[in-house]
Design a protein around this motif. Structure first.
Motif, short mmCIF file in Angstrom:
data_model
loop_
_atom_site.label_atom_id
_atom_site.label_comp_id
_atom_site.label_asym_id
_atom_site.label_seq_id
_atom_site.Cartn_x
_atom_site.Cartn_y
_atom_site.Cartn_z
N GLY A 231 0.77 -1.23 0.00
CA GLY A 231 0.00 0.00 0.00
C GLY A 231 0.80 1.28 0.00
N LYS A 232 2.09 1.18 -0.27
CA LYS A 232 2.95 2.37 -0.28
C LYS A 232 3.85 2.34 -1.51
CE LYS A 232 3.15 2.85 4.78
NZ LYS A 232 2.19 1.76 5.03
N VAL A 233 4.37 3.50 -1.88
CA VAL A 233 5.34 3.58 -2.96
C VAL A 233 6.69 3.13 -2.42
CG1 VAL A 233 6.51 5.09 -4.61
CG2 VAL A 233 4.09 5.48 -4.07
N ALA A 234 7.11 1.94 -2.83
CA ALA A 234 8.37 1.37 -2.34
C ALA A 234 9.56 1.86 -3.13
CB ALA A 234 8.31 -0.15 -2.37
N ALA A 235 9.37 2.18 -4.42
CA ALA A 235 10.48 2.63 -5.27
C ALA A 235 9.90 3.29 -6.51
CB ALA A 235 11.38 1.46 -5.66
N SER A 236 10.65 4.22 -7.07
CA SER A 236 10.28 4.84 -8.33
C SER A 236 11.55 5.31 -9.03
CB SER A 236 9.33 6.03 -8.12
OG SER A 236 9.94 7.05 -7.36
N GLY A 237 11.49 5.37 -10.35
CA GLY A 237 12.65 5.80 -11.11
C GLY A 237 12.51 5.42 -12.57
N SER A 238 13.59 5.57 -13.32
CA SER A 238 13.54 5.26 -14.74
C SER A 238 13.41 3.75 -14.95
CB SER A 238 14.81 5.77 -15.44
OG SER A 238 15.91 4.95 -15.11
N ALA A 239 12.72 3.38 -16.02
CA ALA A 239 12.56 1.96 -16.32
C ALA A 239 13.91 1.30 -16.56
CB ALA A 239 11.66 1.79 -17.54
N ALA A 240 14.82 2.02 -17.20
CA ALA A 240 16.13 1.45 -17.46
C ALA A 240 16.84 1.08 -16.17
CB ALA A 240 16.98 2.45 -18.26
N ASP A 241 16.69 1.90 -15.13
CA ASP A 241 17.32 1.59 -13.85
C ASP A 241 16.66 0.40 -13.16
OD1 ASP A 241 19.11 3.65 -14.16
OD2 ASP A 241 18.00 5.08 -12.91
N PHE A 242 15.34 0.26 -13.33
CA PHE A 242 14.64 -0.85 -12.71
C PHE A 242 15.05 -2.18 -13.33
CE2 PHE A 242 12.10 2.01 -10.39
CZ PHE A 242 11.30 1.30 -9.50
N PRO B 122 15.92 -1.57 -7.81
CA PRO B 122 15.49 -1.52 -6.40
C PRO B 122 15.24 -2.91 -5.83
CG PRO B 122 14.32 0.12 -7.72
CD PRO B 122 15.09 -0.72 -8.68
N GLU B 123 15.65 -3.10 -4.58
CA GLU B 123 15.56 -4.42 -3.96
C GLU B 123 14.12 -4.93 -3.91
OE1 GLU B 123 16.55 -6.65 0.29
OE2 GLU B 123 17.22 -4.58 -0.06
N ALA B 124 13.18 -4.05 -3.56
CA ALA B 124 11.78 -4.48 -3.46
C ALA B 124 11.28 -4.99 -4.79
CB ALA B 124 10.92 -3.31 -2.97
N PHE B 125 11.68 -4.33 -5.86
CA PHE B 125 11.26 -4.73 -7.19
C PHE B 125 11.91 -6.05 -7.59
CE2 PHE B 125 11.70 -4.54 -11.88
CZ PHE B 125 10.35 -4.47 -12.20
N ARG B 126 13.17 -6.24 -7.25
CA ARG B 126 13.86 -7.49 -7.58
C ARG B 126 13.22 -8.66 -6.83
NH1 ARG B 126 19.01 -7.33 -5.77
NH2 ARG B 126 19.01 -5.20 -4.99
N ARG B 127 12.78 -8.43 -5.61
CA ARG B 127 12.06 -9.48 -4.87
C ARG B 127 10.76 -9.83 -5.59
NH1 ARG B 127 13.02 -6.34 -0.21
NH2 ARG B 127 10.79 -5.79 -0.19
N TYR B 128 10.10 -8.82 -6.11
CA TYR B 128 8.80 -9.01 -6.77
C TYR B 128 8.93 -9.87 -8.02
CZ TYR B 128 4.78 -7.75 -9.68
OH TYR B 128 3.69 -7.78 -10.51
#
Length: 261
Positions: free
Chosen positions: A222-233, A239-245
């Motif tokens: 329910g919160k914004v865990a990370a944001s940034g350019s798609a290339a960085d993601f 971002p660690e949270a995104f890599r876990r996902y």
């Protein structure tokens, strides 16, 4: 003058920035907190697990939900208390919301005039939008005569005639097969580049985000865990949270989101 013009809403497709300024929303026991910026004239993929608040975020921007606190800003203007019909926003859902008894042209025409009182200019815009989305010559067909991809093209054509600067998409291609979904993503990408709309695109598919997104906003609990350019993601150091996902099911080092110049 048609209904849209009479309402005082100016048609404009030049993208506007969107900001959720410490927006808070509660649904039952769940609390959502959004603090995020969505740059003008870019495609931002909104991602996260089921229940993380992706659709709620879009509904708050569209005005279908009202925050308990915080502000929704579009183009720098506070629209928190503005009714949905008066916001410079169009929305496409997973279900394309077509009326079964209306032809393609009439379904698209609703984006121009809810009463279907259409001027010559309106009819020309409808024909142009259907042609632009590959539906030229099918104006008089009914939704039941179309494939799933064609029905979503009608929804995009309706967006074009509305000419709003902000486009919200809630997993509109989730029910399509991979090849057809790629075709629709490419169509959306081309339309956005042509119209320069600000696009917030909810998807569960990292591949879809890689294909067209400029930026990513990732939600968790329910919160914004990370944001940034798609290339960085979409690199091994995203971002660690995104890599876990995404886990190990995606090769995030390849097919990095395209950058436009």
């Amino acid at each position: 003058m048609n209904d849209l013009q009479a309402s005082g809403i100016a048609r404009n497709t030049a993208g506007l920035p969107v900001r959720l300024d410490d927006v808070r929303f509660r649904y039952g026991d769940a609390e959502f907190v959004y603090d995020a910026d969505f740059p003008a004239a870019e495609i931002t993929a909104v991602m996260g697990a089921s229940g993380s608040g992706k659709s709620t975020l879009l509904n708050l921007v569209a005005g279908f939900e009202a925050p308990a606190a915080g502000r929704v800003l579009i183009g720098g203007a506070d629209v928190t208390a503005t009714p949905p019909a008066q916001r410079p926003v169009s929305m496409v859902f997973q279900e394309n919301n077509l009326f079964a008894h209306l032809t393609l042209a009439q379904n698209v025409g609703l984006g121009r005039s809810p009463s279907l009182k259409l001027s010559h200019e309106d009819r020309r815009a409808i024909a142009d939008a259907l042609a632009r989305t590959g539906l030229g010559g099918k104006e008089q067909r009914l939704p039941r005569e179309l494939s799933g991809g064609e029905r979503q093209r009608v929804a995009l054509a309706r967006v074009l005639v509305r000419e709003r600067p902000v486009l919200l998409l809630d997993e509109p291609f989730a029910s399509l097969g991979p090849a057809l979904r790629d075709d629709m993503l490419d169509l959306l990408d081309n339309l956005q580049a042509e119209r320069r709309m600000t696009v917030l695109f909810v998807t569960h598919q990292p591949r879809d985000a890689r294909r067209i997104a400029h930026r990513v906003v990732f939600l968790e609990d329910g919160k914004v865990a990370a944001s940034g350019s798609a290339a960085d993601f979409f690199t091994g150091t995203g971002p660690e949270a995104f890599r876990r996902y995404i886990g190990n099911n995606e090769d995030v080092s390849r097919d990095v989101a395209r950058k436009r110049t």
